[in-house]
Write a protein that holds these residues in place. Sequence first.
Motif, PDB file in Angstrom:
ATOM      1  N   THR A 172     -28.875 -19.421  98.656  1.00 14.29           N
ATOM      2  CA  THR A 172     -29.317 -18.513  99.792  1.00 14.29           C
ATOM      3  C   THR A 172     -28.365 -19.340 101.008  1.00 14.29           C
ATOM      4  OG1 THR A 172     -31.284 -19.475 100.380  1.00 14.29           O
ATOM      5  CG2 THR A 172     -31.266 -17.381  99.003  1.00 14.29           C
ATOM      6  N   ILE A 173     -28.238 -18.563 102.310  1.00 14.72           N
ATOM      7  CA  ILE A 173     -28.186 -19.140 103.642  1.00 14.72           C
ATOM      8  C   ILE A 173     -29.741 -19.114 104.192  1.00 14.72           C
ATOM      9  CG2 ILE A 173     -27.124 -18.892 105.618  1.00 14.72           C
ATOM     10  CD1 ILE A 173     -25.249 -17.095 104.302  1.00 14.72           C
ATOM     11  N   ILE A 174     -29.832 -20.495 104.321  1.00 12.49           N
ATOM     12  CA  ILE A 174     -31.204 -20.984 105.041  1.00 12.49           C
ATOM     13  C   ILE A 174     -31.044 -21.111 106.718  1.00 12.49           C
ATOM     14  CG2 ILE A 174     -33.356 -22.496 105.157  1.00 12.49           C
ATOM     15  CD1 ILE A 174     -32.726 -22.893 102.242  1.00 12.49           C
ATOM     16  N   THR A 175     -31.604 -20.482 107.267  1.00 13.53           N
ATOM     17  CA  THR A 175     -31.608 -20.707 108.895  1.00 13.53           C
ATOM     18  C   THR A 175     -33.007 -20.958 109.385  1.00 13.53           C
ATOM     19  OG1 THR A 175     -30.707 -20.382 111.020  1.00 13.53           O
ATOM     20  CG2 THR A 175     -31.585 -18.314 109.784  1.00 13.53           C
ATOM     21  N   HIS A 176     -32.980 -21.677 110.575  1.00 13.56           N
ATOM     22  CA  HIS A 176     -34.216 -22.092 111.308  1.00 13.56           C
ATOM     23  C   HIS A 176     -33.904 -22.206 112.399  1.00 13.56           C
ATOM     24  CE1 HIS A 176     -33.160 -25.910 109.645  1.00 13.56           C
ATOM     25  NE2 HIS A 176     -34.232 -26.340 110.523  1.00 13.56           N
ATOM     26  N   ASN A 177     -34.895 -22.362 113.462  1.00 11.94           N
ATOM     27  CA  ASN A 177     -34.747 -22.846 114.588  1.00 11.94           C
ATOM     28  C   ASN A 177     -35.236 -24.263 115.041  1.00 11.94           C
ATOM     29  OD1 ASN A 177     -37.279 -21.845 114.291  1.00 11.94           O
ATOM     30  ND2 ASN A 177     -37.470 -21.747 116.764  1.00 11.94           N
ATOM     31  N   HIS A 178     -34.599 -24.877 115.909  1.00 13.60           N
ATOM     32  CA  HIS A 178     -35.058 -26.324 116.502  1.00 13.60           C
ATOM     33  C   HIS A 178     -35.471 -26.148 117.998  1.00 13.60           C
ATOM     34  CE1 HIS A 178     -32.819 -28.959 113.381  1.00 13.60           C
ATOM     35  NE2 HIS A 178     -33.734 -28.438 112.927  1.00 13.60           N
ATOM     36  N   PRO A 179     -36.907 -25.969 118.230  1.00 15.47           N
ATOM     37  CA  PRO A 179     -37.287 -25.670 119.501  1.00 15.47           C
ATOM     38  C   PRO A 179     -37.298 -26.822 120.671  1.00 15.47           C
ATOM     39  CG  PRO A 179     -39.086 -25.638 118.197  1.00 15.47           C
ATOM     40  CD  PRO A 179     -37.684 -25.919 117.176  1.00 15.47           C
ATOM     41  N   ARG A 180     -37.351 -28.250 120.016  1.00 16.65           N
ATOM     42  CA  ARG A 180     -37.515 -29.380 120.865  1.00 16.65           C
ATOM     43  C   ARG A 180     -36.759 -29.273 122.073  1.00 16.65           C
ATOM     44  NH1 ARG A 180     -39.984 -33.642 118.932  1.00 16.65           N
ATOM     45  NH2 ARG A 180     -39.574 -32.916 116.943  1.00 16.65           N
ATOM     46  N   GLY A 181     -35.632 -28.915 122.337  1.00 19.37           N
ATOM     47  CA  GLY A 181     -34.903 -28.634 123.592  1.00 19.37           C
ATOM     48  C   GLY A 181     -35.461 -28.118 124.344  1.00 19.37           C
ATOM     49  N   ARG A 226     -28.801 -23.873 108.065  1.00 22.03           N
ATOM     50  CA  ARG A 226     -28.325 -23.878 109.457  1.00 22.03           C
ATOM     51  C   ARG A 226     -29.544 -23.771 110.386  1.00 22.03           C
ATOM     52  NH1 ARG A 226     -23.618 -20.752 110.415  1.00 22.03           N
ATOM     53  NH2 ARG A 226     -24.744 -19.896 112.409  1.00 22.03           N
ATOM     54  N   ALA A 227     -29.386 -24.234 111.516  1.00 23.30           N
ATOM     55  CA  ALA A 227     -30.322 -24.500 112.558  1.00 23.30           C
ATOM     56  C   ALA A 227     -29.690 -24.023 113.829  1.00 23.30           C
ATOM     57  CB  ALA A 227     -30.627 -25.778 112.479  1.00 23.30           C
ATOM     58  N   VAL A 228     -30.533 -23.289 114.794  1.00 27.37           N
ATOM     59  CA  VAL A 228     -30.123 -22.964 115.927  1.00 27.37           C
ATOM     60  C   VAL A 228     -30.991 -23.628 117.107  1.00 27.37           C
ATOM     61  CG1 VAL A 228     -31.739 -20.647 116.144  1.00 27.37           C
ATOM     62  CG2 VAL A 228     -29.667 -20.865 117.513  1.00 27.37           C
ATOM     63  N   VAL A 288     -27.791 -12.913 109.740  1.00 24.70           N
ATOM     64  CA  VAL A 288     -28.439 -14.496 109.846  1.00 24.70           C
ATOM     65  C   VAL A 288     -28.019 -14.847 111.508  1.00 24.70           C
ATOM     66  CG1 VAL A 288     -27.778 -16.712 109.413  1.00 24.70           C
ATOM     67  CG2 VAL A 288     -27.594 -15.038 107.399  1.00 24.70           C
ATOM     68  N   LEU A 289     -26.946 -14.452 111.873  1.00 27.17           N
ATOM     69  CA  LEU A 289     -26.767 -14.601 113.345  1.00 27.17           C
ATOM     70  C   LEU A 289     -27.843 -14.012 114.264  1.00 27.17           C
ATOM     71  CD1 LEU A 289     -22.936 -14.561 113.467  1.00 27.17           C
ATOM     72  CD2 LEU A 289     -24.249 -16.572 113.330  1.00 27.17           C
ATOM     73  N   LEU A 290     -28.167 -12.811 113.939  1.00 24.33           N
ATOM     74  CA  LEU A 290     -28.958 -12.049 114.901  1.00 24.33           C
ATOM     75  C   LEU A 290     -30.385 -12.643 114.778  1.00 24.33           C
ATOM     76  CD1 LEU A 290     -27.963  -8.308 113.828  1.00 24.33           C
ATOM     77  CD2 LEU A 290     -27.697  -9.509 116.164  1.00 24.33           C
ATOM     78  N   LEU A 291     -30.835 -13.193 113.671  1.00 21.57           N
ATOM     79  CA  LEU A 291     -32.143 -13.760 113.373  1.00 21.57           C
ATOM     80  C   LEU A 291     -32.079 -14.893 114.007  1.00 21.57           C
ATOM     81  CD1 LEU A 291     -35.128 -14.336 112.144  1.00 21.57           C
ATOM     82  CD2 LEU A 291     -34.131 -15.497 110.484  1.00 21.57           C
ATOM     83  N   GLU A 292     -31.008 -15.747 114.373  1.00 20.83           N
ATOM     84  CA  GLU A 292     -30.814 -17.048 115.118  1.00 20.83           C
ATOM     85  C   GLU A 292     -31.129 -16.768 116.650  1.00 20.83           C
ATOM     86  OE1 GLU A 292     -28.184 -19.459 111.848  1.00 20.83           O
ATOM     87  OE2 GLU A 292     -27.311 -18.857 113.871  1.00 20.83           O
TER      88      GLU A 292
END
Length: 185
Positions: A60-69, A101-103, A12-16
């Motif tokens: 599940t653990i769902i993760t995604h990114n927040h690119p706005r920054g 989760r969100a990175v 999960v962390l590696l995908l983030e």
Amino acid sequence: IEIAKSATPKQVLLLEDKLKTQKFESLGAFNSEGKQVAFLDGEQYSVEIPEAMVPQLKDTIITHNHPRGLEYPKTDPRHLGNSFSMEDIDMLYLTAAAEMRAVSPGYRHSMKPPKNGWKFKSRNELFDILLNIEIGVKKDFQAKVNSGELNYKDAEVNHWHEIMTRFSQKYETIYKRTPYKKTPK
């Protein structure tokens, strides 16, 4: 010295790590053993989960990114990125995932459902709760900006974090925002 192992599977962390600087949103879902069970590419600021996929995301653990920054220079506090949106928490509720989760460029965000279940009964009720919390945060932040206690850039980057903090305190979710650190190989 013994280092405590993260409860978050390394995959999960590696995908983030990969998604952190991507300029559009993507989403990955992992089972409790850390095996990826879903991956979706989305638009600039959203990922749509097909209705047929929703049952597959339970627990599940769902993760995604927040690119706005990424729109802002690294010297701008807004570069750090935002916490969850209302839609993110809606997906946590709807899918019955174990964790959302969100990175973002500066943070890893995590929210787990309440241990004793949600205190509301519908998605509409969830949105009403979040909107009411947002109204309070906007009012509080505007007063702090007006008094000079807070600048508007810091208010903007902390807006959703404060909403999620208040939501978590009132509805007993487990919410964390931690500074981003690259995952060791």
